[in-house]
Motif scaffolding. Structure first.
Motif, PDB file in Angstrom:
ATOM      1  N   ASP A  94       0.865  -1.181   0.000  1.00 28.24           N
ATOM      2  CA  ASP A  94       0.000   0.000   0.000  1.00 28.24           C
ATOM      3  C   ASP A  94       0.898   1.226   0.000  1.00 28.24           C
ATOM      4  O   ASP A  94       2.103   1.123   0.225  1.00 28.24           O
ATOM      5  N   GLY A  95       0.309   2.381  -0.214  1.00 32.93           N
ATOM      6  CA  GLY A  95       1.093   3.600  -0.171  1.00 32.93           C
ATOM      7  C   GLY A  95       0.277   4.815  -0.550  1.00 32.93           C
ATOM      8  O   GLY A  95      -0.847   4.705  -1.050  1.00 32.93           O
ATOM      9  N   GLU A  96       0.861   5.967  -0.272  1.00 38.75           N
ATOM     10  CA  GLU A  96       0.274   7.256  -0.619  1.00 38.75           C
ATOM     11  C   GLU A  96       1.422   8.189  -0.966  1.00 38.75           C
ATOM     12  O   GLU A  96       2.530   8.020  -0.479  1.00 38.75           O
ATOM     13  N   GLN A  97       1.139   9.200  -1.804  1.00 43.82           N
ATOM     14  CA  GLN A  97       2.153  10.200  -2.108  1.00 43.82           C
ATOM     15  C   GLN A  97       1.479  11.473  -2.592  1.00 43.82           C
ATOM     16  O   GLN A  97       0.456  11.412  -3.262  1.00 43.82           O
ATOM     17  N   ASP A  98       2.048  12.625  -2.230  1.00 43.77           N
ATOM     18  CA  ASP A  98       1.523  13.897  -2.726  1.00 43.77           C
ATOM     19  C   ASP A  98       2.527  14.497  -3.712  1.00 43.77           C
ATOM     20  O   ASP A  98       3.493  13.850  -4.093  1.00 43.77           O
ATOM     21  N   ASP A  99       2.306  15.745  -4.103  1.00 41.69           N
ATOM     22  CA  ASP A  99       3.141  16.326  -5.152  1.00 41.69           C
ATOM     23  C   ASP A  99       4.210  17.287  -4.646  1.00 41.69           C
ATOM     24  O   ASP A  99       4.744  18.077  -5.412  1.00 41.69           O
ATOM     25  N   GLN A 100       4.570  17.193  -3.353  1.00 45.23           N
ATOM     26  CA  GLN A 100       5.675  18.007  -2.860  1.00 45.23           C
ATOM     27  C   GLN A 100       6.965  17.602  -3.577  1.00 45.23           C
ATOM     28  O   GLN A 100       7.121  16.466  -3.990  1.00 45.23           O
ATOM     29  N   ARG A 101       7.888  18.539  -3.687  1.00 43.44           N
ATOM     30  CA  ARG A 101       9.186  18.216  -4.281  1.00 43.44           C
ATOM     31  C   ARG A 101       9.969  17.327  -3.327  1.00 43.44           C
ATOM     32  O   ARG A 101       9.939  17.521  -2.112  1.00 43.44           O
ATOM     33  N   PRO A 102      10.734  16.366  -3.867  1.00 44.08           N
ATOM     34  CA  PRO A 102      11.482  15.453  -3.006  1.00 44.08           C
ATOM     35  C   PRO A 102      12.749  16.081  -2.435  1.00 44.08           C
ATOM     36  O   PRO A 102      13.334  16.982  -3.031  1.00 44.08           O
ATOM     37  N   LEU A 103      13.153  15.558  -1.288  1.00 47.18           N
ATOM     38  CA  LEU A 103      14.447  15.896  -0.708  1.00 47.18           C
ATOM     39  C   LEU A 103      15.480  14.972  -1.341  1.00 47.18           C
ATOM     40  O   LEU A 103      15.269  13.766  -1.443  1.00 47.18           O
ATOM     41  N   LEU A 104      16.590  15.549  -1.787  1.00 47.94           N
ATOM     42  CA  LEU A 104      17.685  14.791  -2.390  1.00 47.94           C
ATOM     43  C   LEU A 104      18.940  14.977  -1.555  1.00 47.94           C
ATOM     44  O   LEU A 104      19.063  15.946  -0.806  1.00 47.94           O
ATOM     45  N   TYR A 105      19.889  14.052  -1.711  1.00 47.32           N
ATOM     46  CA  TYR A 105      21.184  14.201  -1.067  1.00 47.32           C
ATOM     47  C   TYR A 105      22.257  13.900  -2.100  1.00 47.32           C
ATOM     48  O   TYR A 105      22.219  12.873  -2.778  1.00 47.32           O
ATOM     49  N   GLY A 106      23.200  14.813  -2.240  1.00 51.64           N
ATOM     50  CA  GLY A 106      24.315  14.641  -3.164  1.00 51.64           C
ATOM     51  C   GLY A 106      25.309  15.754  -2.942  1.00 51.64           C
ATOM     52  O   GLY A 106      24.949  16.840  -2.484  1.00 51.64           O
ATOM     53  N   GLY A 107      26.555  15.511  -3.240  1.00 50.22           N
ATOM     54  CA  GLY A 107      27.577  16.531  -3.038  1.00 50.22           C
ATOM     55  C   GLY A 107      27.714  16.932  -1.578  1.00 50.22           C
ATOM     56  O   GLY A 107      28.006  18.081  -1.272  1.00 50.22           O
ATOM     57  N   ARG A 108      27.443  15.979  -0.671  1.00 50.09           N
ATOM     58  CA  ARG A 108      27.547  16.188   0.782  1.00 50.09           C
ATOM     59  C   ARG A 108      26.553  17.214   1.323  1.00 50.09           C
ATOM     60  O   ARG A 108      26.799  17.869   2.333  1.00 50.09           O
ATOM     61  N   ARG A 109      25.405  17.370   0.646  1.00 42.58           N
ATOM     62  CA  ARG A 109      24.404  18.313   1.154  1.00 42.58           C
ATOM     63  C   ARG A 109      23.014  17.892   0.695  1.00 42.58           C
ATOM     64  O   ARG A 109      22.843  17.182  -0.294  1.00 42.58           O
ATOM     65  N   TYR A 110      22.035  18.365   1.462  1.00 41.60           N
ATOM     66  CA  TYR A 110      20.648  18.160   1.085  1.00 41.60           C
ATOM     67  C   TYR A 110      20.289  19.186   0.026  1.00 41.60           C
ATOM     68  O   TYR A 110      20.750  20.321   0.061  1.00 41.60           O
ATOM     69  N   GLN A 111      19.455  18.782  -0.923  1.00 38.41           N
ATOM     70  CA  GLN A 111      19.028  19.661  -1.994  1.00 38.41           C
ATOM     71  C   GLN A 111      17.667  19.202  -2.481  1.00 38.41           C
ATOM     72  O   GLN A 111      17.108  18.235  -1.972  1.00 38.41           O
ATOM     73  N   THR A 112      17.130  19.882  -3.475  1.00 37.82           N
ATOM     74  CA  THR A 112      15.889  19.459  -4.090  1.00 37.82           C
ATOM     75  C   THR A 112      16.037  19.625  -5.589  1.00 37.82           C
ATOM     76  O   THR A 112      17.094  20.016  -6.075  1.00 37.82           O
ATOM     77  N   MET A 113      14.997  19.312  -6.309  1.00 39.29           N
ATOM     78  CA  MET A 113      15.095  19.424  -7.766  1.00 39.29           C
ATOM     79  C   MET A 113      14.089  20.428  -8.283  1.00 39.29           C
ATOM     80  O   MET A 113      13.110  20.742  -7.610  1.00 39.29           O
ATOM     81  N   ALA A 114      14.383  20.933  -9.438  1.00 42.63           N
ATOM     82  CA  ALA A 114      13.459  21.829 -10.123  1.00 42.63           C
ATOM     83  C   ALA A 114      13.235  21.273 -11.520  1.00 42.63           C
ATOM     84  O   ALA A 114      14.143  20.705 -12.122  1.00 42.63           O
ATOM     85  N   PRO A 115      12.025  21.419 -12.043  1.00 45.26           N
ATOM     86  CA  PRO A 115      11.778  20.893 -13.399  1.00 45.26           C
ATOM     87  C   PRO A 115      12.621  21.634 -14.437  1.00 45.26           C
ATOM     88  O   PRO A 115      12.918  22.811 -14.282  1.00 45.26           O
ATOM     89  N   LEU A 116      13.016  20.916 -15.481  1.00 50.93           N
ATOM     90  CA  LEU A 116      13.805  21.521 -16.543  1.00 50.93           C
ATOM     91  C   LEU A 116      12.957  22.413 -17.440  1.00 50.93           C
ATOM     92  O   LEU A 116      13.420  23.386 -17.981  1.00 50.93           O
ATOM     93  N   ASN A 117      11.703  22.027 -17.601  1.00 50.02           N
ATOM     94  CA  ASN A 117      10.807  22.909 -18.362  1.00 50.02           C
ATOM     95  C   ASN A 117       9.471  22.942 -17.663  1.00 50.02           C
ATOM     96  O   ASN A 117       9.060  21.962 -17.039  1.00 50.02           O
ATOM     97  N   PRO A 118       8.780  24.043 -17.722  1.00 55.70           N
ATOM     98  CA  PRO A 118       7.564  24.206 -16.920  1.00 55.70           C
ATOM     99  C   PRO A 118       6.332  23.501 -17.483  1.00 55.70           C
ATOM    100  O   PRO A 118       5.254  23.644 -16.948  1.00 55.70           O
TER     101      PRO A 118
END
Length: 176
Positions: free
Chosen positions: A148-172
């Motif tokens: 089972d599961g659920e998910q909303d449309d918040q942007r995900p938390l990412l980890y890379g380059g020794r820091r937390y970050q998020t993503m942005a769409p390449l095109n709107p």
């Protein structure tokens, strides 16, 4: 299917420091794996989570062998995967730290029908029955069948380059 290695005996491979340096800047989604063991909620932060199969619906998470989390997760019949949203670095750090009770306030959680805790306010969760456990190198790979599961449309938390970050769409434009 057999689990055979194609690595030749005596073959040289990268040392762990160089391997880590090469992969350090490849961002990964941040999740908290949560479960019950010995009547108590347990959880840890992971970036080693992936989808494995659609039919059946399988996911996997890797945890370092010998850690308290690996021993407890290895004994758990089920687990949950909590998808962290951008802005939930504090939660990620709490579950990555040696805090005695990671579920103490200010962390808010609820129990699924099977007793596994899920964290309130994350961008979503999966409930998984443990399907297999495989020792791989210095980690335990735990494979789960998604129930089972659920998910909303918040942007995900990412980890890379020794820091937390998020993503942005390449095109709107609309998502594919």
């Amino acid at each position: 299917m057999t689990h055979a290695s194609s690595v030749r005996p005596g073959a040289a491979w990268l040392d762990s420091r160089r391997h880590r340096r090469l992969l350090r800047n490849h961002p990964a989604g941040v999740v908290i794996v949560s479960f019950r063991h010995a009547g108590r909620p347990h959880g840890f932060t992971a970036t080693s989570f992936t989808s494995l199969s659609l039919d059946p619906p399988l996911v996997a998470v890797a945890v370092q062998e010998g850690s308290a989390s690996s021993e407890a997760l290895a004994a758990a019949p089920s687990f949950a995967v909590n998808f962290l949203a951008a802005g939930q670095e504090r939660l990620a750090r709490t579950f990555a730290s040696p805090v005695a009770d990671r579920f103490a306030p200010p962390t808010l959680s609820r129990r699924l029908d099977n007793g596994d805790p899920v964290i309130i306010g994350t961008r979503g969760w999966l409930s998984c029955a443990t399907h297999d456990r495989i020792a791989v190198g210095d980690h335990l790979l735990v494979i789960g069948v998604t129930l089972d599961g659920e998910q909303d449309d918040q942007r995900p938390l990412l980890y890379g380059g020794r820091r937390y970050q998020t993503m942005a769409p390449l095109n709107p434009g609309p998502a594919a």
